[in-house]
Design an enzyme around this catalytic site. Sequence first.
Site, PDB file in Angstrom:
ATOM      1  N   GLU A   8       0.866  -1.181   0.000  1.00  0.00           N
ATOM      2  CA  GLU A   8       0.000   0.000   0.000  1.00  0.00           C
ATOM      3  C   GLU A   8       0.900   1.227   0.000  1.00  0.00           C
ATOM      4  O   GLU A   8       1.555   1.528   1.006  1.00  0.00           O
ATOM      5  CB  GLU A   8      -0.903  -0.057   1.236  1.00  0.00           C
ATOM      6  CG  GLU A   8      -2.171   0.735   1.091  1.00  0.00           C
ATOM      7  CD  GLU A   8      -2.873   0.516  -0.244  1.00  0.00           C
ATOM      8  OE1 GLU A   8      -2.968   1.505  -1.012  1.00  0.00           O
ATOM      9  OE2 GLU A   8      -3.314  -0.615  -0.537  1.00  0.00           O
ATOM     10  N   SER A   9       0.924   1.916  -1.140  1.00  0.00           N
ATOM     11  CA  SER A   9       1.874   3.026  -1.257  1.00  0.00           C
ATOM     12  C   SER A   9       1.616   4.120  -0.226  1.00  0.00           C
ATOM     13  O   SER A   9       2.556   4.779   0.245  1.00  0.00           O
ATOM     14  CB  SER A   9       1.869   3.596  -2.675  1.00  0.00           C
ATOM     15  OG  SER A   9       0.580   3.950  -3.067  1.00  0.00           O
TER      16      SER A   9
ATOM     17  N   CYS B 217       5.218  -2.344  -8.300  1.00  0.00           N
ATOM     18  CA  CYS B 217       3.842  -1.952  -7.980  1.00  0.00           C
ATOM     19  C   CYS B 217       3.806  -0.729  -7.043  1.00  0.00           C
ATOM     20  O   CYS B 217       4.159   0.358  -7.483  1.00  0.00           O
ATOM     21  CB  CYS B 217       3.078  -3.148  -7.439  1.00  0.00           C
ATOM     22  SG  CYS B 217       1.332  -3.008  -7.773  1.00  0.00           S
TER      23      CYS B 217
ATOM     24  N   ARG C 261      -2.488   5.418  -9.837  1.00  0.00           N
ATOM     25  CA  ARG C 261      -2.734   4.310  -8.904  1.00  0.00           C
ATOM     26  C   ARG C 261      -4.016   3.558  -9.260  1.00  0.00           C
ATOM     27  O   ARG C 261      -4.953   4.138  -9.765  1.00  0.00           O
ATOM     28  CB  ARG C 261      -2.862   4.848  -7.472  1.00  0.00           C
ATOM     29  CG  ARG C 261      -1.598   5.486  -6.959  1.00  0.00           C
ATOM     30  CD  ARG C 261      -1.797   6.021  -5.556  1.00  0.00           C
ATOM     31  NE  ARG C 261      -2.067   4.952  -4.613  1.00  0.00           N
ATOM     32  CZ  ARG C 261      -2.578   5.143  -3.394  1.00  0.00           C
ATOM     33  NH1 ARG C 261      -2.873   6.363  -2.991  1.00  0.00           N
ATOM     34  NH2 ARG C 261      -2.792   4.132  -2.600  1.00  0.00           N
TER      35      ARG C 261
ATOM     36  N   ILE D 169      -1.654  -6.736  -9.367  1.00  0.00           N
ATOM     37  CA  ILE D 169      -2.589  -6.679  -8.235  1.00  0.00           C
ATOM     38  C   ILE D 169      -2.905  -5.219  -7.920  1.00  0.00           C
ATOM     39  O   ILE D 169      -2.032  -4.474  -7.485  1.00  0.00           O
ATOM     40  CB  ILE D 169      -1.990  -7.371  -6.984  1.00  0.00           C
ATOM     41  CG1 ILE D 169      -1.621  -8.820  -7.304  1.00  0.00           C
ATOM     42  CG2 ILE D 169      -2.983  -7.310  -5.815  1.00  0.00           C
ATOM     43  CD1 ILE D 169      -0.827  -9.523  -6.213  1.00  0.00           C
ATOM     44  N   ARG D 170      -4.120  -4.848  -8.178  1.00  0.00           N
ATOM     45  CA  ARG D 170      -4.524  -3.429  -8.018  1.00  0.00           C
ATOM     46  C   ARG D 170      -3.393  -2.525  -8.513  1.00  0.00           C
ATOM     47  O   ARG D 170      -2.934  -1.601  -7.839  1.00  0.00           O
ATOM     48  CB  ARG D 170      -4.859  -3.127  -6.550  1.00  0.00           C
ATOM     49  CG  ARG D 170      -6.049  -3.936  -6.048  1.00  0.00           C
ATOM     50  CD  ARG D 170      -6.383  -3.609  -4.612  1.00  0.00           C
ATOM     51  NE  ARG D 170      -6.741  -2.215  -4.491  1.00  0.00           N
ATOM     52  CZ  ARG D 170      -6.195  -1.389  -3.589  1.00  0.00           C
ATOM     53  NH1 ARG D 170      -5.281  -1.820  -2.755  1.00  0.00           N
ATOM     54  NH2 ARG D 170      -6.576  -0.148  -3.526  1.00  0.00           N
TER      55      ARG D 170
ATOM     56  N   HIS E 102       4.183  -7.966 -10.118  1.00  0.00           N
ATOM     57  CA  HIS E 102       4.872  -8.595  -8.980  1.00  0.00           C
ATOM     58  C   HIS E 102       5.768  -9.765  -9.404  1.00  0.00           C
ATOM     59  O   HIS E 102       5.277 -10.895  -9.512  1.00  0.00           O
ATOM     60  CB  HIS E 102       3.824  -9.130  -7.988  1.00  0.00           C
ATOM     61  CG  HIS E 102       3.103  -8.057  -7.247  1.00  0.00           C
ATOM     62  ND1 HIS E 102       3.356  -7.750  -5.930  1.00  0.00           N
ATOM     63  CD2 HIS E 102       2.124  -7.215  -7.650  1.00  0.00           C
ATOM     64  CE1 HIS E 102       2.573  -6.765  -5.550  1.00  0.00           C
ATOM     65  NE2 HIS E 102       1.810  -6.419  -6.566  1.00  0.00           N
TER      66      HIS E 102
ATOM     67  N   GLU F 193       7.888 -11.309  -7.679  1.00  0.00           N
ATOM     68  CA  GLU F 193       8.119 -12.207  -6.538  1.00  0.00           C
ATOM     69  C   GLU F 193       7.063 -13.300  -6.434  1.00  0.00           C
ATOM     70  O   GLU F 193       7.221 -14.246  -5.675  1.00  0.00           O
ATOM     71  CB  GLU F 193       8.208 -11.391  -5.235  1.00  0.00           C
ATOM     72  CG  GLU F 193       6.899 -10.851  -4.657  1.00  0.00           C
ATOM     73  CD  GLU F 193       6.326  -9.626  -5.374  1.00  0.00           C
ATOM     74  OE1 GLU F 193       6.809  -9.264  -6.464  1.00  0.00           O
ATOM     75  OE2 GLU F 193       5.361  -9.039  -4.841  1.00  0.00           O
TER      76      GLU F 193
HETATM   77  N1  GLN Z   1      -2.937  -0.222  -5.171  1.00  0.00           N
HETATM   78  C1  GLN Z   1      -1.739  -0.133  -4.415  1.00  0.00           C
HETATM   79  C2  GLN Z   1      -1.350   1.327  -4.167  1.00  0.00           C
HETATM   80  O1  GLN Z   1      -1.867   2.202  -4.764  1.00  0.00           O
HETATM   81  C3  GLN Z   1      -0.593  -0.850  -5.102  1.00  0.00           C
HETATM   82  C4  GLN Z   1      -0.910  -2.309  -5.220  1.00  0.00           C
HETATM   83  C5  GLN Z   1       0.269  -3.206  -5.124  1.00  0.00           C
HETATM   84  O2  GLN Z   1       1.367  -2.811  -4.765  1.00  0.00           O
HETATM   85  N2  GLN Z   1       0.033  -4.459  -5.407  1.00  0.00           N
HETATM   86  O3  GLN Z   1      -0.526   1.575  -3.367  1.00  0.00           O
END
Ligand code: GLN
Length: 191
Positions: free
Chosen positions: A47-48, A78, A106, A132-133, A168, A170
Amino acid sequence: MIVGVLAIQGSFEEHKSALVKMNIDVCEVRAKKDLKKCDALIMPGGESTTIDKLLKIYGLDKEIISRVKGGMPIYGTCAGAILLAKKIEDNHGVEGLKLMDISISRNAYGRQLDSFETEIDFEGQRAEAVFIRAPKILQTGAGVEILAKYNNEPVLVKQNNMLAGTFHPELTNGKAIYEYFLAMNGGAKHF
Ligand code: GLN
Protein backbone atom coordinates in the site's frame (compact mmCIF):
# COMPACT_ATOMS: atom_id res chain seq x y z
CA MET A 1 26.76 -7.97 -2.76
CA ILE A 2 23.78 -7.49 -0.44
CA VAL A 3 20.35 -6.69 -1.82
CA GLY A 4 18.09 -4.78 0.55
CA VAL A 5 14.34 -5.35 0.56
CA LEU A 6 12.31 -2.54 2.04
CA ALA A 7 10.47 -4.39 4.81
CA ILE A 8 8.00 -1.82 6.10
CA GLN A 9 4.81 -3.22 4.59
CA GLY A 10 3.72 -5.31 1.61
CA SER A 11 5.19 -8.35 -0.12
CA PHE A 12 8.75 -8.12 1.19
CA GLU A 13 8.85 -11.72 2.44
CA GLU A 14 8.08 -12.97 -1.06
CA HIS A 15 10.86 -10.84 -2.59
CA LYS A 16 13.25 -12.13 0.06
CA SER A 17 12.43 -15.78 -0.68
CA ALA A 18 12.77 -15.23 -4.42
CA LEU A 19 16.25 -13.72 -3.93
CA VAL A 20 17.34 -16.34 -1.40
CA LYS A 21 16.41 -19.05 -3.96
CA MET A 22 18.84 -17.31 -6.32
CA ASN A 23 21.57 -17.45 -3.64
CA ILE A 24 21.58 -13.69 -3.19
CA ASP A 25 22.37 -12.19 0.22
CA VAL A 26 19.36 -10.24 1.38
CA CYS A 27 18.90 -7.62 4.08
CA GLU A 28 15.54 -6.39 5.40
CA VAL A 29 15.51 -2.61 5.39
CA ARG A 30 13.50 -0.83 8.08
CA ALA A 31 15.98 1.79 9.22
CA LYS A 32 18.81 3.91 7.86
CA LYS A 33 21.39 1.61 9.41
CA ASP A 34 19.98 -1.33 7.42
CA LEU A 35 20.26 0.56 4.15
CA LYS A 36 23.94 1.30 4.81
CA LYS A 37 24.68 -2.44 4.54
CA CYS A 38 22.98 -2.76 1.15
CA ASP A 39 24.33 -2.39 -2.38
CA ALA A 40 20.90 -2.31 -4.06
CA LEU A 41 17.30 -1.92 -2.92
CA ILE A 42 13.95 -3.43 -3.87
CA MET A 43 10.77 -1.61 -2.85
CA PRO A 44 7.90 -4.13 -2.83
CA GLY A 45 4.26 -3.89 -3.69
CA GLY A 46 1.82 -3.16 -0.92
CA GLU A 47 0.00 0.00 0.00
CA SER A 48 1.87 3.03 -1.26
CA THR A 49 0.03 5.32 1.16
CA THR A 50 1.33 3.37 4.16
CA ILE A 51 4.84 2.81 2.83
CA ASP A 52 5.16 6.49 1.90
CA LYS A 53 4.16 7.64 5.39
CA LEU A 54 6.43 5.20 7.18
CA LEU A 55 9.41 5.99 4.93
CA LYS A 56 9.14 9.57 6.15
CA ILE A 57 8.63 8.68 9.81
CA TYR A 58 11.69 6.41 9.74
CA GLY A 59 13.73 9.05 7.90
CA LEU A 60 14.41 6.51 5.17
CA ASP A 61 13.05 8.65 2.32
CA LYS A 62 15.98 11.09 2.27
CA GLU A 63 18.48 8.29 2.74
CA ILE A 64 17.08 6.31 -0.21
CA ILE A 65 17.02 9.42 -2.42
CA SER A 66 20.64 10.21 -1.65
CA ARG A 67 21.82 6.60 -2.19
CA VAL A 68 19.95 6.36 -5.51
CA LYS A 69 21.40 9.69 -6.66
CA GLY A 70 24.80 8.26 -5.71
CA GLY A 71 24.23 5.29 -8.06
CA MET A 72 22.63 2.57 -5.93
CA PRO A 73 20.37 0.42 -8.12
CA ILE A 74 16.72 0.46 -7.04
CA TYR A 75 13.77 -1.62 -8.25
CA GLY A 76 10.25 -0.54 -7.34
CA THR A 77 7.47 -3.06 -7.92
CA CYS A 78 3.84 -1.95 -7.98
CA ALA A 79 3.47 0.30 -4.89
CA GLY A 80 7.28 0.59 -5.06
CA ALA A 81 7.00 1.87 -8.64
CA ILE A 82 4.43 4.43 -7.52
CA LEU A 83 6.91 5.69 -4.92
CA LEU A 84 9.62 6.14 -7.55
CA ALA A 85 7.52 8.30 -9.88
CA LYS A 86 8.06 12.04 -10.14
CA LYS A 87 4.36 12.47 -10.82
CA ILE A 88 1.55 10.47 -9.19
CA GLU A 89 -1.89 11.18 -10.67
CA ASP A 90 -4.76 11.17 -8.14
CA ASN A 91 -2.13 10.55 -5.51
CA HIS A 92 -4.49 10.54 -2.49
CA GLY A 93 -1.77 11.88 -0.28
CA VAL A 94 1.14 9.81 -1.61
CA GLU A 95 4.12 12.06 -2.27
CA GLY A 96 6.72 9.41 -3.00
CA LEU A 97 10.43 9.90 -3.63
CA LYS A 98 10.11 11.77 -6.95
CA LEU A 99 13.11 10.07 -8.52
CA MET A 100 12.01 8.70 -11.89
CA ASP A 101 10.86 10.71 -14.83
CA ILE A 102 7.52 8.94 -15.18
CA SER A 103 3.93 9.74 -14.34
CA ILE A 104 1.87 6.96 -12.85
CA SER A 105 -1.75 6.41 -11.92
CA ARG A 106 -2.73 4.31 -8.90
CA ASN A 107 -5.25 1.42 -9.13
CA ALA A 108 -5.53 2.15 -12.82
CA TYR A 109 -7.01 -1.11 -14.09
CA GLY A 110 -10.32 -0.44 -12.36
CA ARG A 111 -12.35 -2.68 -10.13
CA GLN A 112 -13.19 -5.50 -12.51
CA LEU A 113 -9.59 -6.01 -13.38
CA ASP A 114 -8.23 -5.31 -9.92
CA SER A 115 -5.94 -8.32 -10.23
CA PHE A 116 -4.92 -10.57 -13.10
CA GLU A 117 -2.13 -12.74 -14.33
CA THR A 118 -0.70 -12.57 -17.83
CA GLU A 119 2.45 -13.01 -19.86
CA ILE A 120 4.63 -10.22 -21.15
CA ASP A 121 7.60 -10.11 -23.51
CA PHE A 122 10.80 -9.32 -21.72
CA GLU A 123 14.10 -9.38 -23.61
CA GLY A 124 12.75 -11.73 -26.26
CA GLN A 125 11.28 -14.19 -23.74
CA ARG A 126 7.85 -14.68 -22.23
CA ALA A 127 7.67 -13.73 -18.56
CA GLU A 128 4.72 -14.30 -16.24
CA ALA A 129 3.38 -11.12 -14.70
CA VAL A 130 0.91 -10.78 -11.85
CA PHE A 131 -0.89 -7.44 -11.57
CA ILE A 132 -2.59 -6.68 -8.24
CA ARG A 133 -4.52 -3.43 -8.02
CA ALA A 134 -1.76 -2.27 -10.26
CA PRO A 135 -0.85 1.23 -11.30
CA LYS A 136 -0.34 2.33 -14.92
CA ILE A 137 2.66 4.21 -16.20
CA LEU A 138 1.06 7.03 -18.16
CA GLN A 139 4.07 8.97 -19.39
CA THR A 140 7.79 8.38 -19.64
CA GLY A 141 10.45 11.07 -19.99
CA ALA A 142 13.17 11.09 -22.64
CA GLY A 143 15.70 9.27 -20.45
CA VAL A 144 13.33 6.42 -19.65
CA GLU A 145 13.64 3.13 -21.50
CA ILE A 146 10.56 0.92 -21.88
CA LEU A 147 11.58 -2.70 -21.25
CA ALA A 148 8.18 -4.40 -21.34
CA LYS A 149 4.62 -3.57 -22.29
CA TYR A 150 1.20 -5.04 -21.65
CA ASN A 151 -1.64 -4.05 -24.02
CA ASN A 152 0.82 -1.67 -25.61
CA GLU A 153 1.33 0.24 -22.35
CA PRO A 154 4.63 0.29 -20.46
CA VAL A 155 4.79 -2.03 -17.43
CA LEU A 156 8.55 -2.20 -16.86
CA VAL A 157 10.75 0.85 -17.34
CA LYS A 158 14.34 1.83 -16.59
CA GLN A 159 16.08 5.14 -16.06
CA ASN A 160 19.79 4.94 -15.26
CA ASN A 161 20.07 2.89 -12.04
CA MET A 162 16.30 2.80 -11.46
CA LEU A 163 13.86 0.11 -12.51
CA ALA A 164 10.09 0.34 -12.04
CA GLY A 165 7.57 -2.41 -12.76
CA THR A 166 3.83 -2.37 -12.19
CA PHE A 167 3.58 -6.15 -11.59
CA HIS A 168 4.87 -8.59 -8.98
CA PRO A 169 7.93 -10.68 -10.03
CA GLU A 170 8.12 -12.21 -6.54
CA LEU A 171 4.88 -14.14 -7.10
CA THR A 172 6.08 -16.11 -10.14
CA ASN A 173 8.97 -18.47 -10.73
CA GLY A 174 10.65 -16.38 -13.41
CA LYS A 175 14.00 -14.93 -12.43
CA ALA A 176 14.69 -12.94 -15.59
CA ILE A 177 13.71 -9.55 -14.21
CA TYR A 178 15.61 -10.03 -10.95
CA GLU A 179 18.66 -11.10 -12.96
CA TYR A 180 18.34 -8.00 -15.11
CA PHE A 181 18.11 -5.81 -12.00
CA LEU A 182 21.06 -7.51 -10.33
CA ALA A 183 23.21 -6.84 -13.38
CA MET A 184 22.27 -3.18 -13.60
CA ASN A 185 24.90 -0.47 -13.97
CA GLY A 186 26.06 0.94 -10.60
CA GLY A 187 25.85 -2.43 -8.93
CA ALA A 188 27.21 -4.49 -11.80
CA LYS A 189 30.78 -4.48 -10.57
CA HIS A 190 29.77 -6.20 -7.36
CA PHE A 191 28.37 -9.28 -9.09
N1 GLN B 1 -2.94 -0.22 -5.17
C1 GLN B 1 -1.74 -0.13 -4.41
C2 GLN B 1 -1.35 1.33 -4.17
O1 GLN B 1 -1.87 2.20 -4.76
C3 GLN B 1 -0.59 -0.85 -5.10
C4 GLN B 1 -0.91 -2.31 -5.22
C5 GLN B 1 0.27 -3.21 -5.12
O2 GLN B 1 1.37 -2.81 -4.77
N2 GLN B 1 0.03 -4.46 -5.41
O3 GLN B 1 -0.53 1.57 -3.37
